[in-house]
Design a protein around this motif. Structure first.
Motif, PDB file in Angstrom:
ATOM      1  N   LEU A  12     -16.382  -4.023 -13.809  1.00 15.16           N
ATOM      2  CA  LEU A  12     -15.111  -2.857 -14.208  1.00 15.16           C
ATOM      3  C   LEU A  12     -14.779  -3.014 -15.634  1.00 15.16           C
ATOM      4  N   PRO A  13     -14.329  -1.977 -16.336  1.00 17.48           N
ATOM      5  CA  PRO A  13     -13.640  -2.253 -17.478  1.00 17.48           C
ATOM      6  C   PRO A  13     -12.299  -2.828 -17.566  1.00 17.48           C
ATOM      7  N   LYS A  14     -12.252  -3.760 -18.603  1.00 20.99           N
ATOM      8  CA  LYS A  14     -10.895  -4.653 -18.605  1.00 20.99           C
ATOM      9  C   LYS A  14      -9.614  -3.895 -18.054  1.00 20.99           C
ATOM     10  N   PRO A  15      -9.424  -2.693 -18.634  1.00 18.11           N
ATOM     11  CA  PRO A  15      -8.159  -2.198 -18.265  1.00 18.11           C
ATOM     12  C   PRO A  15      -8.101  -1.804 -16.788  1.00 18.11           C
ATOM     13  N   LEU A  16      -9.155  -1.539 -16.132  1.00 17.09           N
ATOM     14  CA  LEU A  16      -9.269  -1.539 -14.780  1.00 17.09           C
ATOM     15  C   LEU A  16      -9.071  -2.596 -14.091  1.00 17.09           C
ATOM     16  N   GLN A  17      -9.633  -3.774 -14.515  1.00 14.64           N
ATOM     17  CA  GLN A  17      -9.285  -5.152 -13.895  1.00 14.64           C
ATOM     18  C   GLN A  17      -7.806  -5.516 -14.114  1.00 14.64           C
ATOM     19  N   ASN A  18      -7.190  -5.214 -15.093  1.00 12.27           N
ATOM     20  CA  ASN A  18      -5.726  -5.497 -15.275  1.00 12.27           C
ATOM     21  C   ASN A  18      -4.975  -4.771 -14.083  1.00 12.27           C
ATOM     22  N   TYR A  19      -5.458  -3.608 -13.806  1.00 10.32           N
ATOM     23  CA  TYR A  19      -4.652  -2.419 -12.968  1.00 10.32           C
ATOM     24  C   TYR A  19      -4.793  -3.199 -11.626  1.00 10.32           C
ATOM     25  N   VAL A  20      -5.933  -3.631 -11.083  1.00  5.30           N
ATOM     26  CA  VAL A  20      -6.170  -4.445  -9.931  1.00  5.30           C
ATOM     27  C   VAL A  20      -5.442  -5.598  -9.915  1.00  5.30           C
ATOM     28  N   LEU A  21      -5.201  -6.320 -11.279  1.00  6.55           N
ATOM     29  CA  LEU A  21      -4.403  -7.600 -11.048  1.00  6.55           C
ATOM     30  C   LEU A  21      -2.730  -7.130 -11.107  1.00  6.55           C
ATOM     31  N   ALA A  56      10.295   9.984  -7.683  1.00  8.03           N
ATOM     32  CA  ALA A  56       9.155  10.819  -7.696  1.00  8.03           C
ATOM     33  C   ALA A  56       8.607  10.670  -6.401  1.00  8.03           C
ATOM     34  N   LEU A  57       8.339   9.355  -6.123  1.00  8.94           N
ATOM     35  CA  LEU A  57       7.450   9.250  -4.886  1.00  8.94           C
ATOM     36  C   LEU A  57       7.975   9.097  -3.593  1.00  8.94           C
ATOM     37  N   ALA A  58       9.582   9.700  -3.501  1.00 12.00           N
ATOM     38  CA  ALA A  58       9.833   9.906  -2.234  1.00 12.00           C
ATOM     39  C   ALA A  58       9.295  10.933  -1.337  1.00 12.00           C
ATOM     40  N   HIS A  59       8.962  10.506  -0.170  1.00 14.39           N
ATOM     41  CA  HIS A  59       8.179  11.557   0.659  1.00 14.39           C
ATOM     42  C   HIS A  59       6.809  11.948   0.250  1.00 14.39           C
ATOM     43  N   THR A  60       6.252  10.991  -0.725  1.00 15.08           N
ATOM     44  CA  THR A  60       4.903  11.098  -1.411  1.00 15.08           C
ATOM     45  C   THR A  60       4.005  10.154  -0.952  1.00 15.08           C
ATOM     46  N   PRO A  61       2.622  10.427  -0.629  1.00 12.22           N
ATOM     47  CA  PRO A  61       1.799   9.259  -0.397  1.00 12.22           C
ATOM     48  C   PRO A  61       1.640   8.786  -1.819  1.00 12.22           C
ATOM     49  N   ARG A  62       0.991   7.325  -1.865  1.00 13.38           N
ATOM     50  CA  ARG A  62       0.510   6.970  -3.161  1.00 13.38           C
ATOM     51  C   ARG A  62      -0.709   7.448  -3.550  1.00 13.38           C
ATOM     52  N   CYS A  63      -1.156   7.199  -4.884  1.00  8.36           N
ATOM     53  CA  CYS A  63      -2.424   8.015  -5.151  1.00  8.36           C
ATOM     54  C   CYS A  63      -3.654   7.206  -4.664  1.00  8.36           C
ATOM     55  N   LEU A  64      -4.838   7.742  -4.542  1.00 12.95           N
ATOM     56  CA  LEU A  64      -5.955   6.911  -4.201  1.00 12.95           C
ATOM     57  C   LEU A  64      -6.437   5.891  -4.872  1.00 12.95           C
ATOM     58  N   GLN A  65      -6.208   6.027  -6.123  1.00 10.74           N
ATOM     59  CA  GLN A  65      -6.301   4.761  -7.050  1.00 10.74           C
ATOM     60  C   GLN A  65      -5.699   3.586  -6.586  1.00 10.74           C
ATOM     61  N   HIS A  66      -4.324   3.687  -6.517  1.00  6.26           N
ATOM     62  CA  HIS A  66      -3.488   2.535  -5.861  1.00  6.26           C
ATOM     63  C   HIS A  66      -3.995   2.155  -4.346  1.00  6.26           C
ATOM     64  N   LEU A  67      -4.585   2.944  -3.457  1.00  3.08           N
ATOM     65  CA  LEU A  67      -4.919   2.569  -2.319  1.00  3.08           C
ATOM     66  C   LEU A  67      -6.358   1.709  -2.362  1.00  3.08           C
ATOM     67  N   CYS A  68      -7.287   2.068  -3.169  1.00  5.70           N
ATOM     68  CA  CYS A  68      -8.312   1.656  -3.549  1.00  5.70           C
ATOM     69  C   CYS A  68      -7.993  -0.161  -4.128  1.00  5.70           C
ATOM     70  N   PRO A  92       0.973  -1.370  -0.019  1.00  8.41           N
ATOM     71  CA  PRO A  92       0.005  -0.176   0.024  1.00  8.41           C
ATOM     72  C   PRO A  92       0.863   1.343   0.075  1.00  8.41           C
ATOM     73  N   GLN A  93       2.013   1.288   0.797  1.00 10.78           N
ATOM     74  CA  GLN A  93       2.835   2.518   0.892  1.00 10.78           C
ATOM     75  C   GLN A  93       4.153   1.938   1.112  1.00 10.78           C
ATOM     76  N   LEU A  94       5.266   2.275   0.575  1.00 15.15           N
ATOM     77  CA  LEU A  94       6.715   2.002   0.725  1.00 15.15           C
ATOM     78  C   LEU A  94       7.353   3.264   0.516  1.00 15.15           C
ATOM     79  N   CYS A  95       8.158   3.509   1.887  1.00 11.79           N
ATOM     80  CA  CYS A  95       8.725   4.764   1.796  1.00 11.79           C
ATOM     81  C   CYS A  95      10.276   4.602   0.771  1.00 11.79           C
ATOM     82  N   VAL A  96      10.315   5.544  -0.048  1.00 11.24           N
ATOM     83  CA  VAL A  96      11.362   5.731  -1.080  1.00 11.24           C
ATOM     84  C   VAL A  96      12.651   6.496  -0.608  1.00 11.24           C
ATOM     85  N   SER A  97      13.784   5.847  -0.756  1.00 13.36           N
ATOM     86  CA  SER A  97      14.869   6.631  -0.397  1.00 13.36           C
ATOM     87  C   SER A  97      15.557   7.163  -1.587  1.00 13.36           C
ATOM     88  N   GLU A  98      16.276   8.301  -1.288  1.00 15.21           N
ATOM     89  CA  GLU A  98      17.039   8.881  -2.478  1.00 15.21           C
ATOM     90  C   GLU A  98      18.291   7.912  -2.685  1.00 15.21           C
TER      91      GLU A  98
END
Length: 464
Positions: free
Chosen positions: A447-456, A414-426, A385-391
């Motif tokens: 769900l549309p096929k592209p969104l199913q693939n995203y969840v998978l 770019a995700l260093a010190h930044t939370p993941r997007c809401l779509q990923h958390l869902c 769900p969230q992993l702290c990225v280090s430079e």
């Protein structure tokens, strides 16, 4: 014939062999013929010759009738020189090899010693090994013994893929279960696609499909699995082979098949073989002596098609071997060396069947190992769900690799010190809800096929 403790009638240091060798060295064919025809008895005599005999020395006159299948040349050769069709010649001498002594005396591993190897052969074995059916028929008609003692017999040689020769020998009452010096029956020598007819002939003449052989204690089904011979496996299973028989390493045929390295053109045949074994009730999660499952071995080769097949049949995606390695750990170890196999597909399949992810503190180590496989890192990173990225992770990535996959690595840092997007958390919430059944249930969502693939966890090339 092969390596054997069989004692020759005329050993290397006998007077007759010395005179025979002298005649051979001098190319005195008349003297050779006289010695063999008048002094060699009985009819099944075994003669031991050194490695400078007519079967080894390139300057000697080889019997082309034997080697090339020229029956017209063979007949006068036999009439003139080798009236005993069962004469045995040694073709290798003074070659050292490691051999194991009795485990009963020296413990489980036995005692390994460096010893001289003796190789014996007969005209019948040579003809069978080269597929010369006419020569085999002729020699058998002259009284050649199809089961001549000394180790590997003519039937073993024929089973390299010469069905006509195998059938001739069996018709002359060759023993279909004769063991070689290595403890192998003829069925164990049916190792090529061309040997299917030989295997059928052996079984028609009563060969045992359950017989174990060799140092590995393999059954014929294990041999077929190792070589990816699906038609052989089908034949053995139809004849009652036990699908989950264990070899000396505790492996089933399915385990052996999943652990064997394959060329790209062999993958389809291997997949058919494993599907066949599973349809016949093979245990998908059978462990060997190291507690490795077939899934461990398939993942060790980053074989995503085979991994998916095993997972669909109930293989445990989170199983640990004696070393504490999971199937996920096995594919991550292989990924950088198996990019052509698309290892991210295997990682994705494991996560969609409930595999635990890598401990977060271990991610930098995986990053270093799999830097050249960014799709693998993407699937792995999205399992959290969230992993702290280090430079500091940038130091783990070779500069040329970073530049080659710059869009991905830029999105990662770019995700260093930044939370993941809401779509990923869902996505993570849905995956946590479905657990081991993600692969089955997510495609059922409206769900549309592209969104199913995203969840998978389908890789997209960048992180958000």
């Amino acid at each position: 014939m092969s390596n054997s403790d069989y004692l020759p009638d005329y050993p290397l240091n006998s007077d007759l062999v010395k005179r025979l060798k002298s005649a051979l060295d001098a190319k005195d064919e008349e003297r050779v013929g006289d010695l063999i025809c008048t002094e060699v008895t009985p009819v099944d005599a075994v003669i031991e010759l050194a490695n400078d005999d007519w079967m080894k020395d390139p300057s000697a006159q080889l019997p082309p009738g034997m080697l090339l299948g020229d029956l017209e040349h063979l007949k006068p050769l036999m009439d003139q020189f080798f009236q005993d069709a069962n004469v045995v010649f040694e073709i290798n001498k003074d070659e050292m090899e490691w051999q194991v002594k009795s485990p009963a005396t020296f413990g489980l591993s036995g005692l390994w010693t460096l010893e001289y190897k003796r190789e014996l052969t007969t005209p019948l074995c040579i003809a069978a090994a080269h597929g010369h059916a006419a020569c085999v028929r002729y020699l058998l008609g002259r009284g050649a013994d199809p089961d001549a003692p000394g180790g590997r017999g003519a039937l073993h040689e024929a089973c390299l893929g010469h069905t006509a020769c195998a059938r001739l020998l069996l018709q002359h009452r060759a023993d279909p279960d004769l063991l070689s010096a290595e403890g192998l029956a003829p069925l164990h020598l049916c190792r090529t696609v061309a040997s299917l007819g030989c295997a059928q002939a052996l079984l028609e003449h009563g060969a045992s499909v359950q017989r174990v052989g060799g140092k590995g204690r393999d059954t014929p089904l294990h041999v077929a699995a190792q070589r990816g011979l699906d038609e052989h496996a089908r034949l053995y299973l139809d004849r009652g082979a036990y699908v989950d028989a264990r070899n000396g390493c505790g492996e089933t045929a399915l385990s052996v098949a999943c652990g064997a390295a394959r060329r790209p053109d062999e993958h389809g045949r291997c997949l058919r073989l494993c599907a066949l074994l599973l349809r016949h009730g093979a245990e998908a999660d059978a462990r060997d002596e190291d507690e490795r499952s077939p899934l461990h071995k398939a993942c060790g080769h980053a074989s995503h098609s085979l991994a998916r097949l095993l997972l669909r049949h109930g293989a445990d995606a989170g199983a640990l071997d004696y070393g504490g390695a999971s199937p996920l750990a096995r594919v991550l170890q292989t990924a950088a060396c198996a990019l052509q196999a698309a290892p991210q597909r295997t990682v994705q399949a494991l996560f969609n069947h409930g595999s635990p992810t890598v401990w977060p503190d271990a991610f930098p180590k995986v990053l270093k190992t799999c830097a050249s496989a960014p799709a693998v890192l993407e699937v792995l990173f999205n399992s959290y769900p969230q992993l702290c990225v280090s430079e500091s992770w940038k130091e783990l990535i070779p500069e040329e690799v970073f530049q080659m996959h710059k869009p991905f690595y830029q999105s990662l840092f770019a995700l260093a010190h930044t939370p993941r997007c809401l779509q990923h958390l869902c996505r993570c919430a849905l995956r946590r809800l479905f657990g081991k059944r993600c692969f089955d249930l997510i495609p059922l969502l409206p769900l549309p096929k592209p969104l199913q693939n995203y969840v998978l966890l389908e890789p997209q090339g960048v992180l958000h």
